[in-house]
Design a protein around this motif. Structure first.
Motif, PDB file in Angstrom:
ATOM      1  N   VAL A  34       1.174  -1.203   0.159  1.00 41.43           N
ATOM      2  CA  VAL A  34      -0.287   0.024  -0.021  1.00 41.43           C
ATOM      3  C   VAL A  34       1.205   1.474  -0.071  1.00 41.43           C
ATOM      4  O   VAL A  34       1.291   1.345   0.749  1.00 41.43           O
ATOM      5  CB  VAL A  34      -0.444   0.051   1.162  1.00 41.43           C
ATOM      6  N   ASN A  36       0.627   5.030   0.881  1.00 39.81           N
ATOM      7  CA  ASN A  36      -0.145   5.412   1.846  1.00 39.81           C
ATOM      8  C   ASN A  36       0.619   5.704   2.449  1.00 39.81           C
ATOM      9  O   ASN A  36       0.874   5.011   2.987  1.00 39.81           O
ATOM     10  CB  ASN A  36      -1.521   5.134   1.615  1.00 39.81           C
ATOM     11  N   TYR A  41      -3.426   7.668   7.263  1.00 35.23           N
ATOM     12  CA  TYR A  41      -3.986   6.571   8.412  1.00 35.23           C
ATOM     13  C   TYR A  41      -4.037   7.513   9.134  1.00 35.23           C
ATOM     14  O   TYR A  41      -5.615   7.606   9.625  1.00 35.23           O
ATOM     15  CB  TYR A  41      -3.421   5.240   8.272  1.00 35.23           C
ATOM     16  N   GLN A  67     -12.233   0.217   6.510  1.00 29.08           N
ATOM     17  CA  GLN A  67     -11.672  -0.071   5.668  1.00 29.08           C
ATOM     18  C   GLN A  67     -10.462   0.966   5.787  1.00 29.08           C
ATOM     19  O   GLN A  67      -9.372   0.012   5.108  1.00 29.08           O
ATOM     20  CB  GLN A  67     -12.646   0.322   4.073  1.00 29.08           C
ATOM     21  N   ARG A  70      -8.150  -1.336   8.116  1.00 29.17           N
ATOM     22  CA  ARG A  70      -7.991  -2.712   7.116  1.00 29.17           C
ATOM     23  C   ARG A  70      -6.394  -2.497   6.141  1.00 29.17           C
ATOM     24  O   ARG A  70      -5.639  -2.716   5.970  1.00 29.17           O
ATOM     25  CB  ARG A  70      -8.961  -3.638   5.884  1.00 29.17           C
ATOM     26  N   GLU A  71      -6.544  -1.402   5.696  1.00 28.15           N
ATOM     27  CA  GLU A  71      -5.509  -1.257   4.410  1.00 28.15           C
ATOM     28  C   GLU A  71      -4.326  -0.759   5.956  1.00 28.15           C
ATOM     29  O   GLU A  71      -3.350  -0.572   5.311  1.00 28.15           O
ATOM     30  CB  GLU A  71      -6.191   0.142   4.520  1.00 28.15           C
ATOM     31  N   SER A  75      -0.825  -2.580   5.786  1.00 31.58           N
ATOM     32  CA  SER A  75       0.639  -0.929   5.598  1.00 31.58           C
ATOM     33  C   SER A  75       1.606  -1.772   6.227  1.00 31.58           C
ATOM     34  O   SER A  75       2.730  -2.432   5.952  1.00 31.58           O
ATOM     35  CB  SER A  75       0.216  -0.063   5.342  1.00 31.58           C
TER      36      SER A  75
END
Length: 282
Positions: A34, A36, A41, A67, A70-71, A75
């Motif tokens: 991921v 980002n 986050y 969500q 989860r991301e 990461s």
């Protein structure tokens, strides 16, 4: 290989691959990570924790919380160790934010159920603790650590309470919205990903609230969450000073959940979840 934080046996195996295979692994690693940065986050999680946000705005923001978590878990689990260190560093304070969100997400489960029934004083104590931590978070200061040579003392959770104007009703209502989702479970998964790194494990061990909040997650109704919590608590027990930290966490659990004896609710869970193999084997 250093950035992947591979154990020695896996690193030896990888060194034996030919150049083409190694390049495929590098490409796979890049493709599935991921992209980002950590602050993406953390900015969102902080917005969910803002005690001044209106009910309507909170509903709109929190729709995507699961969500986001989860991301974040992906990461923490798949990105290189530098990404994890950036998440945990002094500037981002990722562990503080994650623990505070976990505390908020299970606030209603712990204090709106049969744990305290109509015990208003206990609810007030929790509200003060939660809002005091949020004040620290918004100021950008570090949480007060009360650490002994062997682990976290009970004072680490209760010794520096400050009165707050945060309405208990709003906190409960907002937390009820969150606890109907999988946020507590995914928060625990994020903490497990952090604890897979020695650096992250040590930070969780020395954090003044992390292990307490992990233990309190046993109140979650999801058997998978209970099993995951026991997995993390068992991992803490395996290191030096770990038993003292876990006993302190269950002392805190006993106080918060009004148990007459330590491990009382845990034993109840073992009796009630006897058909759940994952939970029983943990």
């Amino acid at each position: 290989m250093n950035s992947m934080n591979l154990p020695p046996d896996k690193a030896r195996l990888l060194r034996q691959y030919d150049g083409e295979k190694k390049w495929e692994l590098i490409c796979d690693q890049e493709r599935f990570q991921v992209k980002n940065p950590p602050h993406t986050y953390l900015q969102k999680l902080r917005s969910y924790l803002d005690p001044a946000v209106t009910r309507k705005k909170f509903r709109r923001r929190v729709q995507e919380s699961t969500q986001v978590l989860r991301e974040l878990e992906i990461s923490l689990r798949t990105n290189h160790i530098g990404w994890v260190r950036e998440f945990l560093n002094e500037e981002n304070k990722g562990l503080d934010v994650l623990v505070e969100y976990l505390s908020f997400a299970q606030y209603a489960v712990t204090y709106d159920g049969d744990c305290v029934e109509n015990n208003t004083e206990a609810m007030m104590d929790k509200s003060k603790t939660w809002s005091r931590s949020i004040e620290d978070l918004h100021r950008g200061g570090t949480l007060p650590a009360h650490i002994t040579g062997n682990g976290i003392t009970r004072a680490g959770r209760h010794s520096t309470l400050r009165c707050s104007t945060l309405p208990i009703r709003r906190t409960l209502k907002n937390s009820r919205l969150v606890c109907k989702k999988d946020d507590v479970h995914v928060c625990i998964m994020c903490l497990r990903a952090i604890m897979n790194y020695q650096y992250g494990f040590n930070m969780v061990m020395s954090h003044p609230h992390a292990v307490n909040e992990i233990a309190l997650s046993l109140n979650n109704k999801n058997p998978r969450t209970k099993a995951l919590v026991l997995e993390l608590l068992a991992a803490v027990c395996l290191v030096r000073g770990g038993h003292e930290i876990i006993l302190s966490a269950f002392d805190n659990f006993k106080e918060v959940c009004m148990e007459s004896q330590r491990f009382e609710k845990l034993m109840e869970y073992f009796k009630n979840e006897d058909n759940n193999i994952d939970f029983m084997t943990e």
